[in-house]
Each structure stands twice: as structure tokens, then as C-alpha cells.
Design an enzyme around this catalytic site. Sequence first.
Site, PDB file in Angstrom:
ATOM      1  N   GLU A 125       0.810  -1.202   0.000  1.00 43.76           N
ATOM      2  CA  GLU A 125       0.000   0.000   0.000  1.00 43.76           C
ATOM      3  C   GLU A 125       0.857   1.272   0.000  1.00 43.76           C
ATOM      4  OE1 GLU A 125      -3.351   0.479  -0.351  1.00 43.76           O
ATOM      5  OE2 GLU A 125      -2.813   2.599  -0.315  1.00 43.76           O
ATOM      6  N   THR A 159      -5.778   1.703  -5.548  1.00 50.36           N
ATOM      7  CA  THR A 159      -5.399   0.279  -5.427  1.00 50.36           C
ATOM      8  C   THR A 159      -6.070  -0.572  -6.499  1.00 50.36           C
ATOM      9  OG1 THR A 159      -5.393   0.570  -3.021  1.00 50.36           O
ATOM     10  CG2 THR A 159      -5.193  -1.678  -3.827  1.00 50.36           C
ATOM     11  N   HIS A 163      -1.591   3.172   4.747  1.00 53.71           N
ATOM     12  CA  HIS A 163      -2.579   3.945   3.993  1.00 53.71           C
ATOM     13  C   HIS A 163      -2.753   5.311   4.655  1.00 53.71           C
ATOM     14  CE1 HIS A 163      -6.304   5.149   2.047  1.00 53.71           C
ATOM     15  NE2 HIS A 163      -6.213   4.109   1.243  1.00 53.71           N
ATOM     16  N   ASP A 188       1.531  -0.074  -4.958  1.00 52.22           N
ATOM     17  CA  ASP A 188       0.308   0.097  -5.753  1.00 52.22           C
ATOM     18  C   ASP A 188       0.206   1.486  -6.393  1.00 52.22           C
ATOM     19  OD1 ASP A 188      -0.359   1.376  -3.328  1.00 52.22           O
ATOM     20  OD2 ASP A 188      -2.345   0.441  -3.159  1.00 52.22           O
ATOM     21  N   HIS A 189       0.624   2.528  -5.657  1.00 49.91           N
ATOM     22  CA  HIS A 189       0.529   3.913  -6.162  1.00 49.91           C
ATOM     23  C   HIS A 189       1.244   4.812  -5.170  1.00 49.91           C
ATOM     24  CE1 HIS A 189      -2.509   4.309  -3.046  1.00 49.91           C
ATOM     25  NE2 HIS A 189      -3.109   3.241  -3.535  1.00 49.91           N
TER      26      HIS A 189
HETATM   27  C1  GP9 Z   1      -8.930  -0.629   0.467  1.00 44.57           C
HETATM   28  C2  GP9 Z   1      -7.497  -0.538   0.093  1.00 44.57           C
HETATM   29  C3  GP9 Z   1      -7.059   0.888  -0.057  1.00 44.57           C
HETATM   30  O1  GP9 Z   1      -9.447  -1.913   0.426  1.00 44.57           O
HETATM   31  O2  GP9 Z   1      -7.192  -1.322  -0.998  1.00 44.57           O
HETATM   32  O3  GP9 Z   1      -7.558   1.445  -1.203  1.00 44.57           O
HETATM   33  P1  GP9 Z   1      -6.975   2.796  -1.831  1.00 44.57           P
HETATM   34  O4  GP9 Z   1      -7.612   3.950  -1.115  1.00 44.57           O
HETATM   35  O5  GP9 Z   1      -5.500   2.807  -1.665  1.00 44.57           O
HETATM   36  O6  GP9 Z   1      -7.362   2.709  -3.253  1.00 44.57           O
HETATM   37 MN    MN Z   2      -3.828   1.714  -2.237  1.00 48.43          MN
END
Ligand code: GP9
Ligand code: MN
Length: 418
Positions: free
Chosen positions: A38, A80, A195, A254-255
Site C-alpha cells: 500500500e 489500489t 494507507h 500500488d501507487h
Molecule cells: C482498500 C485498500 C485501499 O481496500 O485497498 O484502497 P486505496 O484507497 O489505496 O485505493
Molecule cells: Mn492503495
Amino acid sequence: DGSELVDIDNYIHANYKKPNNDMFGLAKGKNVILISMESTQNFVINEKVNGQEITPFLNDFIKESFYFENFYHQTGQGKTSDSEFLIDNSLYPLSRGAVFFTHSGNEYTAAPDILKDNGYFTATLHANSKSFWNRDIMYDAFGYDRFYSLTDYDVTDENSVGWGMKDIDFFEQSIKHLKEMPKPFYTKFITLTNHHPFELGEEDRFIEPYTSGNKTVDNYFPTVRYMDEAIKKFIERLKEEGLYEDSIIILYGDHYGISQNHNKAMSEFLGEEVTPFVSTQLQRVPFIVHIPGQEGKVISTVAGQIDVKPTLMHLLGINTKNNIDFGTDLFSDDKIEFTVLRDGSFITKDYLYTRETCYDKKTGEPTDSKACEPYIEKATKELEYSDKIIYGDLLRFYENDVLHHSSSLEDKPVIDAE
Ligand code: GP9
Ligand code: MN
């Protein structure tokens, strides 16, 4: 009919790069463990905060893995879910909205579908409610056999922080799911603790926050460090369970975690101004491929999330010649260094193009736009073709051929795109 697909099909097949013979099938029959890290940007790798390593485990792990240091995320508003879309499909997400919501009714030729045809059991593991990002619906469209979500985990106040279950507990409880799965498996683990807004209890702080005064930036480092610890423990558990040697482990960010709203604090940390050039370079995320028995190697090829699917398929010894993949195998000797971000920015070996400015990567300064011109059209075309597939649900004309008759298509004539 599928006539709209013809141009796209020609473009894709003209860009196809044949696999490297030494790498093709290197991980044939192995389990696949993907870990979505994340909000993990590449600048934390081999970097310190307050004199302490931010990712001590990853820094060691990359020494025995293929580590791509110029790998970009290509996500848009779907965050994500966009990264999952890229990795499973080698298609671009959309410029607005989340394709997981807008086009979950489409046909796809996703990695789980293809791997199922090759004898794999396929699953995603993520301790959040199954409908978040419309995952339950989209995973069905991708062909996943199983989604281990919130109800498959024992989530309590004690093992939660911020958005939900803490990564260490998530991985620990995931071991029993892994053990019960048919082998070989293709699994995607989605972490959560790192996150925004990067909340963490004192007891889980392995390093202290940064001290810029910007809460987001400061608190980012301890949660990245926590995730690093969680992955370390997970790998230890995989070894204990005898799953490590039979598995190829792929980690990717992921980003971004730190948005451009925090450029001031980021420039303090980096020791340089966050120009549009630097900001685009900050879109690099770690991409780490661990294959048992292989020595570590740092690879500088310009690459992106779009390249993961064909790269993985070839490592598993699965032909991709007839797939509609926008990415290319990163181990192919013919791979062209060119990665397009979802906002139209692109990066080549020597240049970076963003906000209609061409930058020289060596200096980070704007340069003659002629240097970027040859790629501008290609970047637009890539995104347009991918969008066309999604908006027109064009893979419905293609899916059966790829999935069930690929051998008969081996000698399909390919018309030159240009
Ligand atoms: C939520 C997690 C976070 O299930 O994958 O999502 P994001 O806000 O990073 O897209
Ligand atoms: Mn994410």
C-alpha cells in the site's frame, strides 16, 4: 462485431517482444505470491529517516531478487483497484473514475483466467469488506476462484488501526488460508496499514516519524517501516511452512502515498525542489521479483505495472503471443524503454515528458521538445486503444480464442501496425 479490435490487435502484435530464452519457464509450476504494498513509493528503498533504515527487510530482500528501480505505477482515480487492474490485465485503467466500478460487466482475459486454464488455483486476500472498490464483482470477471475478505479474518479492535486490520495480523492469519489452497496457487495479498493518514500505535512504531511538521509526510515513514516488518514476518512464516521454495514472490507498490499537496515537506526530505520532473520520478514504486535459486540483480529498465502480466506469464512458461497485453516482458532482450502514465506523462531511457514539457533525465531540466516528439503519438495511442477496449467491451470478441484455442492461433498472420 469485433472489427474495432483489428487495428488494436495489429498494434499489440507489432509490439510483441519474444521472451528471453533463459527466463522463459524459469518459474514454471511454482506458486505465485503477489504482494501489493500500500502507498509504497520507491524513494524509501535504501533510504534512511532520522538515521534509520525505512525498509531494512526489503533492502535485504532485493539483494536476492530482481529489483526494478525504474518501475512506475500507472494508476488513476481508482488507486489500489487500478493497480490490480493493470497487473491482472495489462490494460490501462481509465482517466476518470475507477474501472472496477464502471466496467465490471466486461469480458476480460485476466491473469487468473489464463492461469486457471494452466492448472492454477487463484485467490485474492485482503482483510476489508468484499464490496470495497466493487472487488467481489470485478474479481469474478477476472476469474478468481476465491476472495478471502473481511469475513475470513478475525478482526478485532486490538489488531486494527486506521483503515482496518494491521498487516502483521493479516499476513499471520493468511497462512492458514494459503495452507488449505490447492497447489499451485496464484495469490494476491493486499496490505493496508501504510494507507493515508498513516496511523499507527506507539507499540508498532519501529522508527520515529520524520520531523518536517507535515503530519502526512512525517507519519508515512513509521507505517512504511511497519509494513516492511510485516512482510519480513510473512516471508519467515512461508519458510516455516515450506511454501517459500516453491513460490515466486512478487512485491509491488500500488501507487503514491504522498500526493503533490505535500511537495514542500517532500522537498525538505529529498533535499531538492519537487519540480514536475521530480514529481513524476516520485511515481516510481518498488517492483521486486524473487525466484528461488536465482541471484539478485538490480535492473534499470524503464517499466510499469502494465508489464507485470506478460513478465509473469513468461516466467511461468506460458505463451502470451496471442494476448491483448499492452505491456511487455521486462526480461525480453527486445523490450523498449517506454512507460506511459495514466495522465499522459511518459518516460523513456533518456527523457521524461510531463505537462507538455520534455525533460532530460540526466539533468532533470527541460530540453528541446523534439527529443520527446517521436513518443508523444505513441503514448496517446496506447491510452486510446486501451480505453477503446474497455469502453467497447472488445475483449468479448477475443476471450474465447485466447483462453481456449491459443494453440490453433499460433500461426495467425500479424499485419504490420504502421
Ligand atoms: C482498500 C485498500 C485501499 O481496500 O485497498 O484502497 P486505496 O484507497 O489505496 O485505493
Ligand atoms: Mn492503495
